[in-house]
Design a protein around this motif. Structure first.
Motif, PDB file in Angstrom:
ATOM      1  N   PHE A   1     152.378 -18.218  47.783  1.00 34.05           N
ATOM      2  CA  PHE A   1     152.667 -17.173  48.766  1.00 34.05           C
ATOM      3  C   PHE A   1     151.427 -16.333  49.065  1.00 34.05           C
ATOM      4  CE2 PHE A   1     157.132 -17.907  47.497  1.00 34.05           C
ATOM      5  CZ  PHE A   1     157.680 -18.047  48.747  1.00 34.05           C
ATOM      6  N   LEU A   2     150.507 -16.274  48.077  1.00 33.51           N
ATOM      7  CA  LEU A   2     149.316 -15.451  48.266  1.00 33.51           C
ATOM      8  C   LEU A   2     148.231 -16.196  49.048  1.00 33.51           C
ATOM      9  CD1 LEU A   2     147.932 -12.757  47.629  1.00 33.51           C
ATOM     10  CD2 LEU A   2     147.054 -13.798  45.519  1.00 33.51           C
ATOM     11  N   TYR A   3     148.015 -17.492  48.723  1.00 32.31           N
ATOM     12  CA  TYR A   3     146.922 -18.246  49.333  1.00 32.31           C
ATOM     13  C   TYR A   3     147.375 -19.416  50.215  1.00 32.31           C
ATOM     14  CZ  TYR A   3     143.986 -15.767  45.988  1.00 32.31           C
ATOM     15  OH  TYR A   3     143.355 -14.802  45.274  1.00 32.31           O
ATOM     16  N   GLY A   4     148.583 -19.905  49.967  1.00 29.83           N
ATOM     17  CA  GLY A   4     149.040 -21.078  50.714  1.00 29.83           C
ATOM     18  C   GLY A   4     149.058 -20.853  52.212  1.00 29.83           C
ATOM     19  N   PHE A   5     149.606 -19.699  52.619  1.00 30.85           N
ATOM     20  CA  PHE A   5     149.678 -19.392  54.050  1.00 30.85           C
ATOM     21  C   PHE A   5     148.279 -19.291  54.642  1.00 30.85           C
ATOM     22  CE2 PHE A   5     149.861 -16.295  57.530  1.00 30.85           C
ATOM     23  CZ  PHE A   5     150.730 -16.959  58.372  1.00 30.85           C
ATOM     24  N   LYS A   6     147.359 -18.675  53.883  1.00 33.46           N
ATOM     25  CA  LYS A   6     145.983 -18.538  54.371  1.00 33.46           C
ATOM     26  C   LYS A   6     145.294 -19.900  54.507  1.00 33.46           C
ATOM     27  CE  LYS A   6     145.116 -13.866  52.603  1.00 33.46           C
ATOM     28  NZ  LYS A   6     144.250 -13.037  51.750  1.00 33.46           N
ATOM     29  N   ILE A   7     145.592 -20.800  53.562  1.00 35.35           N
ATOM     30  CA  ILE A   7     144.997 -22.137  53.632  1.00 35.35           C
ATOM     31  C   ILE A   7     145.500 -22.878  54.859  1.00 35.35           C
ATOM     32  CG2 ILE A   7     144.898 -24.403  52.516  1.00 35.35           C
ATOM     33  CD1 ILE A   7     144.913 -22.949  49.820  1.00 35.35           C
ATOM     34  N   VAL A   8     146.816 -22.767  55.106  1.00 36.21           N
ATOM     35  CA  VAL A   8     147.383 -23.418  56.293  1.00 36.21           C
ATOM     36  C   VAL A   8     146.755 -22.848  57.558  1.00 36.21           C
ATOM     37  CG1 VAL A   8     149.489 -23.769  57.640  1.00 36.21           C
ATOM     38  CG2 VAL A   8     149.557 -23.972  55.153  1.00 36.21           C
ATOM     39  N   VAL A   9     146.610 -21.529  57.616  1.00 34.44           N
ATOM     40  CA  VAL A   9     146.001 -20.885  58.783  1.00 34.44           C
ATOM     41  C   VAL A   9     144.549 -21.339  58.940  1.00 34.44           C
ATOM     42  CG1 VAL A   9     145.275 -18.690  59.783  1.00 34.44           C
ATOM     43  CG2 VAL A   9     147.530 -18.892  58.720  1.00 34.44           C
ATOM     44  N   SER A  10     143.835 -21.464  57.808  1.00 35.37           N
ATOM     45  CA  SER A  10     142.436 -21.895  57.867  1.00 35.37           C
ATOM     46  C   SER A  10     142.314 -23.325  58.395  1.00 35.37           C
ATOM     47  CB  SER A  10     141.799 -21.801  56.478  1.00 35.37           C
ATOM     48  OG  SER A  10     141.753 -20.455  56.043  1.00 35.37           O
ATOM     49  N   LEU A  11     143.252 -24.200  57.977  1.00 34.94           N
ATOM     50  CA  LEU A  11     143.247 -25.572  58.489  1.00 34.94           C
ATOM     51  C   LEU A  11     143.512 -25.594  59.992  1.00 34.94           C
ATOM     52  CD1 LEU A  11     145.179 -27.448  55.645  1.00 34.94           C
ATOM     53  CD2 LEU A  11     142.731 -27.535  56.155  1.00 34.94           C
ATOM     54  N   ILE A  12     144.444 -24.714  60.422  1.00 35.55           N
ATOM     55  CA  ILE A  12     144.722 -24.620  61.866  1.00 35.55           C
ATOM     56  C   ILE A  12     143.485 -24.130  62.607  1.00 35.55           C
ATOM     57  CG2 ILE A  12     146.089 -23.414  63.610  1.00 35.55           C
ATOM     58  CD1 ILE A  12     148.398 -23.368  61.600  1.00 35.55           C
ATOM     59  N   ILE A  13     142.790 -23.155  61.999  1.00 32.50           N
ATOM     60  CA  ILE A  13     141.548 -22.642  62.612  1.00 32.50           C
ATOM     61  C   ILE A  13     140.517 -23.761  62.738  1.00 32.50           C
ATOM     62  CG2 ILE A  13     139.558 -21.123  62.239  1.00 32.50           C
ATOM     63  CD1 ILE A  13     141.483 -19.104  60.978  1.00 32.50           C
ATOM     64  N   LEU A  14     140.419 -24.603  61.694  1.00 29.80           N
ATOM     65  CA  LEU A  14     139.465 -25.713  61.735  1.00 29.80           C
ATOM     66  C   LEU A  14     139.787 -26.692  62.863  1.00 29.80           C
ATOM     67  CD1 LEU A  14     138.852 -26.664  57.987  1.00 29.80           C
ATOM     68  CD2 LEU A  14     137.182 -25.796  59.611  1.00 29.80           C
ATOM     69  N   VAL A  15     141.069 -27.085  62.932  1.00 31.47           N
ATOM     70  CA  VAL A  15     141.471 -28.066  63.943  1.00 31.47           C
ATOM     71  C   VAL A  15     141.264 -27.512  65.349  1.00 31.47           C
ATOM     72  CG1 VAL A  15     143.409 -29.383  64.885  1.00 31.47           C
ATOM     73  CG2 VAL A  15     143.121 -29.185  62.406  1.00 31.47           C
ATOM     74  N   ILE A  16     141.750 -26.291  65.578  1.00 33.16           N
ATOM     75  CA  ILE A  16     141.622 -25.687  66.906  1.00 33.16           C
ATOM     76  C   ILE A  16     140.153 -25.397  67.225  1.00 33.16           C
ATOM     77  CG2 ILE A  16     142.205 -23.675  68.321  1.00 33.16           C
ATOM     78  CD1 ILE A  16     144.856 -23.513  66.854  1.00 33.16           C
ATOM     79  N   GLY A  17     139.419 -24.931  66.216  1.00 36.48           N
ATOM     80  CA  GLY A  17     138.004 -24.610  66.433  1.00 36.48           C
ATOM     81  C   GLY A  17     137.184 -25.834  66.811  1.00 36.48           C
ATOM     82  N   ILE A  18     137.404 -26.957  66.111  1.00 37.77           N
ATOM     83  CA  ILE A  18     136.676 -28.192  66.428  1.00 37.77           C
ATOM     84  C   ILE A  18     137.061 -28.678  67.822  1.00 37.77           C
ATOM     85  CG2 ILE A  18     136.398 -30.629  65.803  1.00 37.77           C
ATOM     86  CD1 ILE A  18     136.714 -29.775  62.873  1.00 37.77           C
ATOM     87  N   TRP A  19     138.369 -28.578  68.148  1.00 38.78           N
ATOM     88  CA  TRP A  19     138.829 -29.007  69.473  1.00 38.78           C
ATOM     89  C   TRP A  19     138.212 -28.155  70.578  1.00 38.78           C
ATOM     90  CZ3 TRP A  19     142.032 -26.521  73.145  1.00 38.78           C
ATOM     91  CH2 TRP A  19     142.469 -27.335  74.190  1.00 38.78           C
ATOM     92  N   LEU A  20     138.207 -26.818  70.364  1.00 41.79           N
ATOM     93  CA  LEU A  20     137.610 -25.917  71.354  1.00 41.79           C
ATOM     94  C   LEU A  20     136.101 -26.153  71.480  1.00 41.79           C
ATOM     95  CD1 LEU A  20     139.479 -22.541  70.633  1.00 41.79           C
ATOM     96  CD2 LEU A  20     139.720 -24.022  72.644  1.00 41.79           C
ATOM     97  N   SER A  21     135.445 -26.449  70.363  1.00 39.58           N
ATOM     98  CA  SER A  21     133.993 -26.713  70.402  1.00 39.58           C
ATOM     99  C   SER A  21     133.698 -27.920  71.287  1.00 39.58           C
ATOM    100  CB  SER A  21     133.462 -26.951  68.991  1.00 39.58           C
ATOM    101  OG  SER A  21     133.656 -25.812  68.183  1.00 39.58           O
ATOM    102  N   LYS A  22     134.493 -28.983  71.112  1.00 38.26           N
ATOM    103  CA  LYS A  22     134.294 -30.171  71.949  1.00 38.26           C
ATOM    104  C   LYS A  22     134.558 -29.863  73.419  1.00 38.26           C
ATOM    105  CE  LYS A  22     135.381 -33.566  68.348  1.00 38.26           C
ATOM    106  NZ  LYS A  22     136.320 -34.650  67.934  1.00 38.26           N
ATOM    107  N   ARG A  23     135.636 -29.102  73.688  1.00 37.04           N
ATOM    108  CA  ARG A  23     135.956 -28.758  75.071  1.00 37.04           C
ATOM    109  C   ARG A  23     134.847 -27.918  75.696  1.00 37.04           C
ATOM    110  NH1 ARG A  23     141.252 -29.348  76.856  1.00 37.04           N
ATOM    111  NH2 ARG A  23     140.312 -28.646  78.825  1.00 37.04           N
TER     112      ARG A  23
END
Length: 276
Positions: free
Chosen positions: A13-35
Protein backbone atom coordinates in the motif's frame (compact mmCIF):
# COMPACT_ATOMS: atom_id res chain seq x y z
CA UNK A 1 3.76 -15.27 9.81
CA UNK A 2 1.01 -12.71 10.33
CA UNK A 3 3.69 -10.11 10.99
CA UNK A 4 5.33 -10.85 7.61
CA UNK A 5 2.02 -10.63 5.73
CA UNK A 6 1.16 -7.42 7.48
CA UNK A 7 4.53 -5.90 6.50
CA UNK A 8 4.10 -7.03 2.89
CA UNK A 9 0.61 -5.54 2.87
CA UNK A 10 1.90 -2.33 4.40
CA UNK A 11 4.75 -2.15 1.88
CA UNK A 12 2.38 -2.78 -1.02
CA UNK A 13 0.00 0.00 0.00
CA UNK A 14 2.96 2.30 0.62
CA UNK A 15 5.06 1.61 -2.51
CA UNK A 16 2.99 -0.62 -4.78
CA UNK A 17 0.76 2.19 -6.03
CA UNK A 18 3.81 4.38 -6.65
CA UNK A 19 5.53 1.61 -8.60
CA UNK A 20 2.46 1.14 -10.78
CA UNK A 21 2.27 4.90 -11.37
CA UNK A 22 6.00 4.97 -12.21
CA UNK A 23 5.54 2.18 -14.78
CA UNK A 24 2.66 4.13 -16.31
CA UNK A 25 4.90 7.22 -16.40
CA UNK A 26 7.58 5.18 -18.20
CA UNK A 27 5.19 3.80 -20.81
CA UNK A 28 3.46 7.12 -21.47
CA UNK A 29 6.74 9.04 -21.34
CA UNK A 30 8.45 6.79 -23.91
CA UNK A 31 5.36 6.96 -26.14
CA UNK A 32 5.20 10.77 -25.89
CA UNK A 33 8.96 11.00 -26.58
CA UNK A 34 8.54 9.06 -29.82
CA UNK A 35 5.53 11.16 -30.83
CA UNK A 36 7.41 14.38 -30.10
CA UNK A 37 10.45 13.28 -32.11
CA UNK A 38 8.21 12.27 -35.03
CA UNK A 39 6.42 15.63 -34.80
CA UNK A 40 9.73 17.50 -34.85
CA UNK A 41 10.89 15.38 -37.76
CA UNK A 42 7.80 16.41 -39.77
CA UNK A 43 8.45 20.07 -38.93
CA UNK A 44 12.08 19.74 -40.03
CA UNK A 45 11.03 18.18 -43.34
CA UNK A 46 8.27 20.74 -43.90
CA UNK A 47 10.69 23.61 -43.39
CA UNK A 48 13.42 21.81 -45.38
CA UNK A 49 15.73 21.71 -42.40
CA UNK A 50 19.13 20.23 -43.17
CA UNK A 51 18.59 16.44 -42.75
CA UNK A 52 22.25 15.96 -41.84
CA UNK A 53 21.84 18.07 -38.70
CA UNK A 54 18.18 17.18 -38.20
CA UNK A 55 18.66 13.41 -37.77
CA UNK A 56 21.54 13.96 -35.38
CA UNK A 57 19.56 16.44 -33.24
CA UNK A 58 16.49 14.20 -33.17
CA UNK A 59 18.58 11.28 -31.88
CA UNK A 60 20.01 13.42 -29.07
CA UNK A 61 16.57 14.82 -28.17
CA UNK A 62 15.02 11.36 -28.04
CA UNK A 63 17.63 9.86 -25.73
CA UNK A 64 17.59 12.98 -23.52
CA UNK A 65 13.80 12.64 -23.15
CA UNK A 66 14.12 8.95 -22.25
CA UNK A 67 16.61 9.80 -19.49
CA UNK A 68 14.24 12.53 -18.21
CA UNK A 69 11.32 10.09 -18.14
CA UNK A 70 13.35 7.59 -16.11
CA UNK A 71 14.32 10.33 -13.64
CA UNK A 72 10.67 11.34 -13.18
CA UNK A 73 9.60 7.71 -12.73
CA UNK A 74 12.28 7.05 -10.12
CA UNK A 75 11.48 10.30 -8.34
CA UNK A 76 7.86 9.21 -8.06
CA UNK A 77 8.92 6.12 -6.11
CA UNK A 78 10.64 8.36 -3.59
CA UNK A 79 14.24 8.31 -4.70
CA UNK A 80 15.77 11.77 -4.33
CA UNK A 81 16.69 13.60 -7.52
CA UNK A 82 20.17 14.35 -6.24
CA UNK A 83 20.67 10.65 -5.64
CA UNK A 84 19.44 9.88 -9.13
CA UNK A 85 21.83 12.40 -10.68
CA UNK A 86 24.70 11.01 -8.62
CA UNK A 87 23.71 7.50 -9.66
CA UNK A 88 23.57 8.50 -13.33
CA UNK A 89 26.94 10.23 -13.06
CA UNK A 90 28.51 7.17 -11.46
CA UNK A 91 26.88 4.86 -13.98
CA UNK A 92 27.93 7.18 -16.78
CA UNK A 93 31.54 7.05 -15.61
CA UNK A 94 31.50 3.27 -15.39
CA UNK A 95 29.78 2.90 -18.74
CA UNK A 96 32.12 5.46 -20.27
CA UNK A 97 35.17 3.51 -19.18
CA UNK A 98 33.75 0.28 -20.59
CA UNK A 99 32.37 1.85 -23.76
CA UNK A 100 35.20 4.09 -24.87
CA UNK A 101 34.57 3.20 -28.49
CA UNK A 102 30.95 4.34 -28.23
CA UNK A 103 32.02 7.66 -26.74
CA UNK A 104 34.58 7.99 -29.51
CA UNK A 105 31.80 7.37 -32.05
CA UNK A 106 29.66 10.05 -30.38
CA UNK A 107 32.50 12.57 -30.46
CA UNK A 108 33.19 11.68 -34.08
CA UNK A 109 29.51 12.22 -34.86
CA UNK A 110 29.77 15.76 -33.52
CA UNK A 111 32.89 16.31 -35.66
CA UNK A 112 31.03 15.09 -38.77
CA UNK A 113 28.09 17.41 -38.07
CA UNK A 114 30.42 20.35 -37.37
CA UNK A 115 32.84 20.06 -40.29
CA UNK A 116 30.35 18.50 -42.75
CA UNK A 117 32.59 16.35 -45.00
CA UNK A 118 29.33 15.07 -46.50
CA UNK A 119 25.57 15.50 -46.23
CA UNK A 120 22.65 13.11 -46.20
CA UNK A 121 22.05 12.00 -49.79
CA UNK A 122 25.68 12.39 -50.92
CA UNK A 123 27.42 9.49 -52.65
CA UNK A 124 30.64 8.84 -50.74
CA UNK A 125 33.40 6.27 -50.36
CA UNK A 126 34.75 5.64 -46.86
CA UNK A 127 37.50 3.04 -46.77
CA UNK A 128 36.11 0.13 -48.79
CA UNK A 129 32.46 1.19 -48.38
CA UNK A 130 30.78 3.22 -51.14
CA UNK A 131 27.17 4.37 -51.33
CA UNK A 132 24.64 7.10 -50.56
CA UNK A 133 24.47 8.52 -47.04
CA UNK A 134 21.05 7.70 -45.62
CA UNK A 135 21.38 8.89 -42.02
CA UNK A 136 24.03 10.27 -39.67
CA UNK A 137 23.32 8.93 -36.19
CA UNK A 138 24.88 9.50 -32.79
CA UNK A 139 27.16 6.48 -32.96
CA UNK A 140 27.29 5.65 -36.65
CA UNK A 141 26.30 6.52 -40.20
CA UNK A 142 24.00 4.46 -42.41
CA UNK A 143 25.05 4.06 -46.04
CA UNK A 144 23.06 2.48 -48.86
CA UNK A 145 25.26 0.85 -51.49
CA UNK A 146 24.54 0.96 -55.23
CA UNK A 147 23.08 -2.58 -55.02
CA UNK A 148 20.75 -1.51 -52.17
CA UNK A 149 22.64 -2.91 -49.18
CA UNK A 150 22.48 -0.94 -45.94
CA UNK A 151 25.84 -0.66 -44.13
CA UNK A 152 26.36 0.79 -40.67
CA UNK A 153 29.73 2.56 -40.41
CA UNK A 154 30.91 3.68 -36.92
CA UNK A 155 31.52 7.42 -36.82
CA UNK A 156 35.03 6.95 -35.41
CA UNK A 157 35.99 4.93 -38.49
CA UNK A 158 34.72 7.72 -40.72
CA UNK A 159 36.79 10.45 -39.05
CA UNK A 160 39.90 8.27 -39.01
CA UNK A 161 39.71 7.20 -42.67
CA UNK A 162 39.86 8.92 -46.04
CA UNK A 163 36.52 10.26 -47.24
CA UNK A 164 35.79 10.63 -50.95
CA UNK A 165 32.67 12.71 -51.58
CA UNK A 166 31.57 12.22 -55.19
CA UNK A 167 28.68 14.67 -54.76
CA UNK A 168 30.67 17.60 -53.37
CA UNK A 169 31.04 19.35 -56.75
CA UNK A 170 28.46 19.95 -59.47
CA UNK A 171 30.67 18.74 -62.32
CA UNK A 172 33.27 16.01 -62.72
CA UNK A 173 35.93 15.09 -65.25
CA UNK A 174 36.23 11.71 -66.93
CA UNK A 175 39.74 10.42 -67.55
CA UNK A 176 39.09 7.85 -70.27
CA UNK A 177 41.74 5.83 -72.10
CA UNK A 178 41.02 4.71 -75.67
CA UNK A 179 43.50 2.38 -77.41
CA UNK A 180 44.04 2.11 -81.17
CA UNK A 181 46.44 0.22 -83.41
CA UNK A 182 49.80 1.64 -84.44
CA UNK A 183 48.67 1.40 -88.05
CA UNK A 184 45.80 3.88 -87.54
CA UNK A 185 45.99 7.59 -88.39
CA UNK A 186 46.25 9.37 -85.03
CA UNK A 187 44.83 12.63 -86.40
CA UNK A 188 41.79 10.78 -87.71
CA UNK A 189 41.34 9.03 -84.35
CA UNK A 190 41.56 12.34 -82.52
CA UNK A 191 38.96 13.93 -84.81
CA UNK A 192 36.55 11.00 -84.34
CA UNK A 193 36.83 11.19 -80.55
CA UNK A 194 36.33 14.96 -80.52
CA UNK A 195 33.26 14.65 -82.75
CA UNK A 196 31.75 12.11 -80.36
CA UNK A 197 32.28 14.52 -77.45
CA UNK A 198 30.96 17.59 -79.28
CA UNK A 199 27.83 15.78 -80.45
CA UNK A 200 26.89 14.83 -76.86
CA UNK A 201 24.88 17.56 -75.11
CA UNK A 202 25.98 16.27 -71.72
CA UNK A 203 29.58 17.30 -72.32
CA UNK A 204 30.22 20.77 -70.89
CA UNK A 205 31.80 23.50 -73.01
CA UNK A 206 33.70 24.86 -70.02
CA UNK A 207 36.17 23.43 -69.19
CA UNK A 208 36.69 22.42 -72.80
CA UNK A 209 36.92 18.68 -73.55
CA UNK A 210 40.42 17.53 -74.43
CA UNK A 211 41.86 14.61 -76.42
CA UNK A 212 45.58 13.83 -76.46
CA UNK A 213 48.03 11.05 -77.31
CA UNK A 214 48.69 9.76 -73.83
CA UNK A 215 51.26 7.02 -74.32
CA UNK A 216 52.79 4.47 -76.67
CA UNK A 217 52.01 1.09 -75.14
CA UNK A 218 53.33 -2.34 -76.12
CA UNK A 219 50.62 -3.09 -78.67
CA UNK A 220 48.63 0.14 -78.93
CA UNK A 221 48.62 3.91 -78.98
CA UNK A 222 46.61 5.11 -75.98
CA UNK A 223 44.58 8.30 -76.26
CA UNK A 224 43.51 10.25 -73.19
CA UNK A 225 39.96 11.63 -73.40
CA UNK A 226 38.97 14.18 -70.74
CA UNK A 227 35.45 15.60 -70.96
CA UNK A 228 33.64 17.44 -68.13
CA UNK A 229 30.04 16.47 -67.35
CA UNK A 230 27.46 17.09 -64.65
CA UNK A 231 27.81 14.71 -61.72
CA UNK A 232 24.21 13.49 -62.29
CA UNK A 233 25.10 12.01 -65.69
CA UNK A 234 28.63 10.87 -64.89
CA UNK A 235 28.08 7.11 -65.28
CA UNK A 236 25.40 7.17 -68.02
CA UNK A 237 27.70 9.33 -70.14
CA UNK A 238 30.64 6.92 -69.74
CA UNK A 239 28.58 3.89 -70.75
CA UNK A 240 27.14 5.70 -73.78
CA UNK A 241 30.57 7.03 -74.77
CA UNK A 242 32.12 3.55 -74.83
CA UNK A 243 29.33 2.31 -77.08
CA UNK A 244 29.65 5.31 -79.42
CA UNK A 245 33.42 4.83 -79.70
CA UNK A 246 33.05 1.20 -80.80
CA UNK A 247 30.37 2.09 -83.37
CA UNK A 248 32.35 5.06 -84.74
CA UNK A 249 35.63 3.12 -84.91
CA UNK A 250 33.96 0.25 -86.79
CA UNK A 251 32.47 2.74 -89.25
CA UNK A 252 35.79 4.56 -89.80
CA UNK A 253 37.88 1.37 -89.97
CA UNK A 254 39.83 2.18 -86.80
CA UNK A 255 41.17 -0.85 -84.96
CA UNK A 256 40.85 -1.40 -81.21
CA UNK A 257 43.80 -3.73 -80.53
CA UNK A 258 44.02 -6.47 -77.97
CA UNK A 259 47.14 -8.09 -76.48
CA UNK A 260 48.74 -10.63 -78.78
CA UNK A 261 51.60 -13.05 -78.22
CA UNK A 262 53.59 -15.21 -80.63
CA UNK A 263 54.39 -18.57 -79.05
CA UNK A 264 57.34 -20.63 -80.34
CA UNK A 265 57.57 -24.29 -79.33
CA UNK A 266 61.27 -25.18 -79.68
CA UNK A 267 60.85 -28.92 -79.16
CA UNK A 268 58.30 -29.04 -81.95
CA UNK A 269 60.62 -27.16 -84.34
CA UNK A 270 63.49 -29.53 -83.52
CA UNK A 271 61.41 -32.63 -84.25
CA UNK A 272 60.04 -31.05 -87.43
CA UNK A 273 63.52 -30.29 -88.75
CA UNK A 274 64.69 -33.85 -88.05
CA UNK A 275 61.78 -35.24 -90.03
CA UNK A 276 62.47 -32.94 -92.95
Amino acid sequence: METIFSKIKEWFFLYGFKIVVSLIILVIGIWLSKRLVNFLNKIFKRNRFDPTIGDFLLSIIYYALIVLVFIIALSNIGIQTSSIIALIAAAGLAIGLSLQNSLSNFASGIIIITFRPFNVGDFVKIGDVAGSVEKIGIFGTYINTYDNLKIFVPNSKITSDNIINYAANDKRMHDIVVSVSYSDDIKKVKDVLLNILKSDERVLDEPEPYVMVKEFAESSINFGVRPWVSRDVYWPFLWDFNEKVKIAFDKEGITIPFPQRDIYIKEYEKNLNSVI
